[in-house]
Design a protein around this motif. Structure first.
Motif: not given
Length: 123
Positions: A64-65, A89, A102, A104, A109-110, A112
């Motif tokens: 999901n990153i 997150r 992490l 959001q 949008t996620v 890092e």
């Protein structure tokens, strides 16, 4: 606060097979490589690409990153992001290159955020 580099992750099953392709494509060698034992991942940076390798199970935890931001101070970014509507997150934690978290973003949008604290090559 300073953003040094934006890396785009590419998720691969076998880093040793994928790495030569991307090194030749971008005409550059991997600048940083490491094994992230806790997450069972192998990572290499080639230019602006972040190659992340592992089993499907290991990759599922990070797929999901969408981007990785290399920053000067992850703690300062955490404060700013929280003040501006982002959701943490995964809180700041120690990783092989230093610290990451992490986040959001307010748009969903996620991303890092990574702060390197040990010497690494940043291309």
């Amino acid at each position: 606060m300073q953003l040094y580099k934006i890396l785009t992750p590419i998720y691969v099953n076998e880093l040793e097979k994928a790495l030569p392709f991307y090194e030749e494509l971008l005409q550059t060698k991997a600048g940083t490589r490491f094994h992230y034992a806790e997450k069972k991942l192998d990572v290499a940076v080639v230019g602006q690409l972040l190659l992340i390798s592992g089993t499907e199970e290991a990759l599922a935890a990070v797929r999901n990153i969408t981007l990785s931001f290399l920053v000067d101070d992850v703690h300062a970014y955490k404060t700013w992001l929280l003040d501006n509507g982002a959701v943490i997150r995964q809180d700041i934690m120690k990783v092989p290159t230093g610290y990451n978290m992490l986040v959001q973003q307010p748009d969903g949008t996620v991303i890092e955020y990574v702060e390197h604290t040990r010497p690494t090559t940043v291309e």
